[in-house]
Enzyme design. Structure first.
Site, PDB file in Angstrom:
ATOM      1  CG  ASP A 131      36.710  45.391  49.364  1.00 37.32           C
ATOM      2  OD1 ASP A 131      36.057  45.317  48.303  1.00 37.32           O
ATOM      3  OD2 ASP A 131      37.664  46.176  49.504  1.00 37.32           O
ATOM      4  CB  SER A 132      40.251  40.613  49.154  1.00 40.47           C
ATOM      5  OG  SER A 132      39.417  40.140  48.107  1.00 40.47           O
ATOM      6  N   GLY A 179      42.597  36.110  39.750  1.00 38.01           N
ATOM      7  CA  GLY A 179      43.199  37.422  39.972  1.00 38.01           C
ATOM      8  C   GLY A 179      44.725  37.410  39.909  1.00 38.01           C
ATOM      9  CG  ASN A 188      35.949  37.044  42.173  1.00 35.87           C
ATOM     10  OD1 ASN A 188      36.193  35.885  41.875  1.00 35.87           O
ATOM     11  ND2 ASN A 188      36.888  37.974  42.250  1.00 35.87           N
TER      12      ASN A 188
HETATM   13  P1  IMP Z   1      36.847  43.229  45.293  1.00 36.32           P
HETATM   14  O1  IMP Z   1      35.830  42.354  44.639  1.00 36.32           O
HETATM   15  O2  IMP Z   1      36.616  44.685  45.137  1.00 36.32           O
HETATM   16  O3  IMP Z   1      37.085  42.822  46.725  1.00 36.32           O
HETATM   17  O4  IMP Z   1      38.196  42.989  44.490  1.00 36.32           O
HETATM   18  C1  IMP Z   1      39.032  41.969  44.823  1.00 36.32           C
HETATM   19  C2  IMP Z   1      40.127  41.888  43.750  1.00 36.32           C
HETATM   20  O5  IMP Z   1      41.384  41.734  44.418  1.00 36.32           O
HETATM   21  C3  IMP Z   1      39.951  40.642  42.879  1.00 36.32           C
HETATM   22  O6  IMP Z   1      39.179  40.912  41.729  1.00 36.32           O
HETATM   23  C4  IMP Z   1      41.394  40.318  42.549  1.00 36.32           C
HETATM   24  O7  IMP Z   1      41.846  41.137  41.499  1.00 36.32           O
HETATM   25  C5  IMP Z   1      42.134  40.709  43.820  1.00 36.32           C
HETATM   26  N1  IMP Z   1      42.194  39.587  44.764  1.00 36.32           N
HETATM   27  C6  IMP Z   1      41.576  39.500  45.975  1.00 36.32           C
HETATM   28  N2  IMP Z   1      41.830  38.321  46.549  1.00 36.32           N
HETATM   29  C7  IMP Z   1      42.606  37.645  45.688  1.00 36.32           C
HETATM   30  C8  IMP Z   1      43.165  36.354  45.731  1.00 36.32           C
HETATM   31  O8  IMP Z   1      42.981  35.549  46.661  1.00 36.32           O
HETATM   32  N3  IMP Z   1      43.925  36.012  44.680  1.00 36.32           N
HETATM   33  C9  IMP Z   1      44.145  36.843  43.623  1.00 36.32           C
HETATM   34  N4  IMP Z   1      43.623  38.054  43.517  1.00 36.32           N
HETATM   35  C10 IMP Z   1      42.836  38.462  44.554  1.00 36.32           C
END
Ligand code: IMP
Length: 190
Positions: A69-70, A149, A10
């Site tokens: 992971d967020s 995001g 990302n």
């Molecule tokens: P991961 O890659 O499975 O951890 O998915 C994280 C998803 O959460 C991202 O693709 C975004 O859609 C959302 N996300 C996580 N952190 C942020 C942020 O700081 N701003 C906006 N969206 C976020």
């Protein structure tokens, strides 16, 4: 300059990690840049998924790896999309924003929380995981062009604009990612 592998594909996350690591004299190299595959996110919590991504990248590269992971937890959706944030709306963020705003409007419940788990996996197999969160409300209208995001629909408490309007300078001080990273920082300095 020291380098650390950041297990993400990302670009938005990578940019924020690069900004957080730079003052420590550490360069962020992404899993995408090294051509490493992404593991399936089979965990049921942010922490479990951060750990499996960090371990996967560490094993594939043989070097220390940092993973995040967020996601966004929306009160009107009982905490969804949470760990499924990247899949919610199938990549169509404007549509996802409208679903979230519609749910908040229907429930008259605007609270939301960004959560971030960061895991550092070292070549000896050790892992250390830290959680940060940032509380706020859903914006009734998506606004702003910075970040990535869900930034255009999240207004952190203490502010009256979205992360996408506030920009990196503010977000990198108060975000869920910055807060998780602050806990890790002491470890990285060793
Ligand atoms: P991961 O890659 O499975 O951890 O998915 C994280 C998803 O959460 C991202 O693709 C975004 O859609 C959302 N996300 C996580 N952190 C942020 C942020 O700081 N701003 C906006 N969206 C976020």
């Amino acid at each position: 300059m020291k380098r650390i592998l950041v297990a993400t594909h990302n670009p938005g996350k990578l940019k924020e990690f690069a900004t957080l690591l730079e003052p420590l004299g550490i360069e962020a190299v992404s899993a995408g840049q090294l051509g490493l595959a992404e593991p399936e996110e089979t965990g049921t919590s942010f922490a479990a998924n951060a750990r499996l991504k960090a371990l996967h990248a560490m094993r594939a590269s043989g070097q220390a790896a940092l993973a995040d992971d967020s996601g966004l937890c929306v009160a009107a959706l009982n905490g969804a999309p949470g760990i499924l944030s990247s899949r919610y709306g199938a990549g169509d963020y404007p549509a996802a924003f409208q679903r979230i705003i519609a749910a908040a409007t229907a429930a008259n419940e605007w609270r939301a929380r960004f959560v971030c788990a960061i895991c550092l996996a070292t070549p000896d197999g050790g892992t250390a995981t830290y959680i940060g969160q940032s509380d706020g409300v859903i914006a009734p209208v998506p606004s702003g062009g910075a970040g990535f995001g869900y930034d255009p629909i999240f207004i952190p408490f203490g502010h009256d604009r979205t992360y996408a309007e506030l920009g990196a300078e503010v977000k990198d001080r108060i975000s869920h990612r910055a807060r998780a990273f602050a806990q890790l920082q002491a470890r990285l300095k060793v």
